[in-house]
Design an enzyme around this catalytic site. Structure first.
Site, PDB file in Angstrom:
ATOM      1  N   ASP A   1       0.528  -0.716  -0.247  1.00 39.45           N
ATOM      2  CA  ASP A   1       0.032  -0.282   0.155  1.00 39.45           C
ATOM      3  C   ASP A   1       1.070   0.953  -0.183  1.00 39.45           C
ATOM      4  OD1 ASP A   1      -2.345  -2.119   0.390  1.00 39.45           O
ATOM      5  OD2 ASP A   1      -1.605  -2.401   2.377  1.00 39.45           O
TER       6      ASP A   1
ATOM      7  N   LYS B   1       2.094   2.408  -4.931  1.00 43.05           N
ATOM      8  CA  LYS B   1       2.670   1.654  -6.245  1.00 43.05           C
ATOM      9  C   LYS B   1       1.967   1.245  -7.656  1.00 43.05           C
ATOM     10  CE  LYS B   1       3.053  -2.194  -4.384  1.00 43.05           C
ATOM     11  NZ  LYS B   1       2.271  -2.278  -3.612  1.00 43.05           N
TER      12      LYS B   1
ATOM     13  N   GLY C   1      -4.610  -4.815  -3.801  1.00 44.75           N
ATOM     14  CA  GLY C   1      -5.852  -3.768  -5.064  1.00 44.75           C
ATOM     15  C   GLY C   1      -4.183  -2.942  -5.405  1.00 44.75           C
ATOM     16  N   HIS C   2      -4.999  -1.532  -6.682  1.00 44.21           N
ATOM     17  CA  HIS C   2      -3.370  -0.961  -6.813  1.00 44.21           C
ATOM     18  C   HIS C   2      -4.921   0.209  -7.169  1.00 44.21           C
ATOM     19  CE1 HIS C   2       0.248  -3.017  -8.328  1.00 44.21           C
ATOM     20  NE2 HIS C   2      -0.491  -2.870  -6.270  1.00 44.21           N
TER      21      HIS C   2
ATOM     22  N   GLN D   1       1.866  -6.247  -3.669  1.00 44.20           N
ATOM     23  CA  GLN D   1       2.189  -5.785  -2.056  1.00 44.20           C
ATOM     24  C   GLN D   1       3.279  -5.312  -2.011  1.00 44.20           C
ATOM     25  OE1 GLN D   1       1.382  -9.550  -2.675  1.00 44.20           O
ATOM     26  NE2 GLN D   1      -0.744  -9.733  -2.729  1.00 44.20           N
TER      27      GLN D   1
END
Length: 436
Positions: A17, A20, A44-45, A225
């Site tokens: 988190d 990225k 998730g991004h 991650q």
């Protein structure tokens, strides 16, 4: 021909988190291909671009720019989730130029069931997983009875493999839940349908990527991650089931080390994490709430509040080492606005002695006390003002923020090439124009 200078890897240096997605999106403006090399729909991004907020779980972060996208063999894929993401992009009139590795492994409903049941049984050793079936799928891959994308797109190959795996998993699951009894035929028919829809995207991505690099294509490798969650070099067992660092690129794509190019490490101005495990700099007070709200620290996949704390440069040094970092991007500096003073962890103390390196074992970390250095904070600034500051460049930043950035650079002994002071591309300061 080795054209590694055309390629860059984006890796988180802490517990994930770190921002990225935004940095990958920014770098993707100059890229031909964006590659996801590890993880599944547990990572998730979030990207904000042109007034739209994208939340990706499997799709690489080059999608808003309609770049060529590749999901590598190091990923595990829930086809239902992936098809939903493709559908969402098409609904926004985005071209989906996607290629999927034929050797990536497939998540099935019994993996998801087993994930939750195993987590319950682990007690104090539970990892705090998203219960999306990621770990059990990687377990099957390592045990050599997993099912790959190639199998799924060929119904005659899928059927006997699925029957064998289903029967094995059913026996295991029934030890936890005697009433569990998903219908095998329904699972088979569902996944044959998924295979038909995904088949046009499936190729040998290792061959394709090596050819692309040999023909001077510019590539961004995107990690999921963070390094400290990785299966081999993270804080085991409180992490994920893949190598969430630059070490995972080669195995997760088929690209040899000499072709990777630069590795950019992403850190944010503080630390956050989800899941279980000791978090030495964690905050539990009003400052934690302020950081959480200003940094929007809620999981992209689960929506659950993230744990937050002061920046831990001691564990980030470890991330710098194992990733072979060339340069660093610092994100979410704006999320610390209005907080004064600000602390940074520069080491750990164990039984009265300062440690020389980050102790990877959680049993040791649980006994450690962080050593802090204190900094003056910076004022609260509106979103519009942050955008204006970004346009003005580094010199327009608050003086106390520049001192904070310089300390990070000196402590990590790395260059800082990108500073992010907001979620949009316009709220980005580039300090190295030759980065990519």
């Amino acid at each position: 021909m080795n054209n590694s200078n055309n390629n860059i890897a984006v890796c988180g240096l802490s517990w994930g988190d770190e921002g990225k997605g935004k940095i990958t999106d920014y770098l993707s403006q100059k890229a031909d291909i964006v590659v996801r090399f590890n993880g599944g729909n547990n990572a998730g991004h979030t990207i904000e671009a042109n007034g739209i907020k994208y939340k990706f779980k499997l799709i690489p972060s080059g999608a808003p720019l309609e770049k060529e996208l590749i999901i590598g063999n190091g990923c595990v894929i829930d086809p239902k989730v992936l098809l939903e993401e493709i559908k969402n992009l098409k609904s926004l009139n985005k071209k989906v130029n996607l290629k999927i590795s034929s050797t990536a492994h497939v998540i099935f409903p019994f993996h998801i069931s087993l994930d939750g049941l195993e987590e319950q049984s682990k007690g104090k050793y539970k990892a705090g997983t998203t219960k999306r079936g990621i770990g059990p799928t990687y377990s099957d891959k390592a045990a050599r009875w997993g099912i790959r994308i190639f199998d799924m797109i060929h119904p005659d190959i899928l059927k006997p493999k699925l029957e064998k795996l289903y029967n094995i998993k059913k026996r295991i699951i029934n030890t936890y839940d005697p009433d569990w009894n998903m219908d095998l035929d329904e699972i088979y028919e569902e996944y044959v349908h998924y295979g038909e829809r995904l088949k046009p995207y499936v190729i040998d991505t290792a061959y394709y990527l090596n050819e692309a690099i040999d023909h001077n294509k510019k590539i961004v490798f995107e990690g999921a991650q963070g390094s400290l969650l990785g299966i081999d070099h993270g804080m085991y067992p409180f992490g994920t089931s893949s190598n969430a660092n630059a070490l995972g690129i080669c195995a997760g794509t088929g690209i040899p080390p000499k072709k990777i190019g630069k590795v950019i490490g992403i850190i944010k101005a503080y630390t956050s994490r989800v899941g279980e495990g000791k978090f030495p700099t964690e905050l539990f007070d009003n400052v934690a709430e302020q950081i959480r709200e200003q940094g929007h620290e809620y999981g992209t996949v689960t929506g659950r509040p993230r744990r937050v704390g002061w920046l831990d440069l001691f564990n980030i040094k470890y991330g710098v080492m194992i990733n072979g970092i060339d340069t660093v991007a610092i994100t979410l500096l704006d999320a610390l606005q209005g907080i004064d003073p600000i602390k940074v962890c520069i080491g750990y103390e164990l039984e009265g002695e300062s440690l020389s390196s980050w102790p990877i074992h959680h049993e040791i970390i649980e006994k450690c006390i962080p050593i802090y250095k204190t900094f003056k904070g910076w004022p609260s600034i509106s979103k519009e003002e942050w955008t204006g500051i970004a346009k003005g460049g580094y010199e327009k930043l608050p003086e106390s923020m520049k001192q904070y950035i310089q300390f990070i650079k000196d402590e990590l002994k790395t260059d800082v090439s990108i500073i992010s002071i907001g979620p949009n591309r316009e709220q980005t300061i580039i300090l190295d124009e030759n980065l990519f």
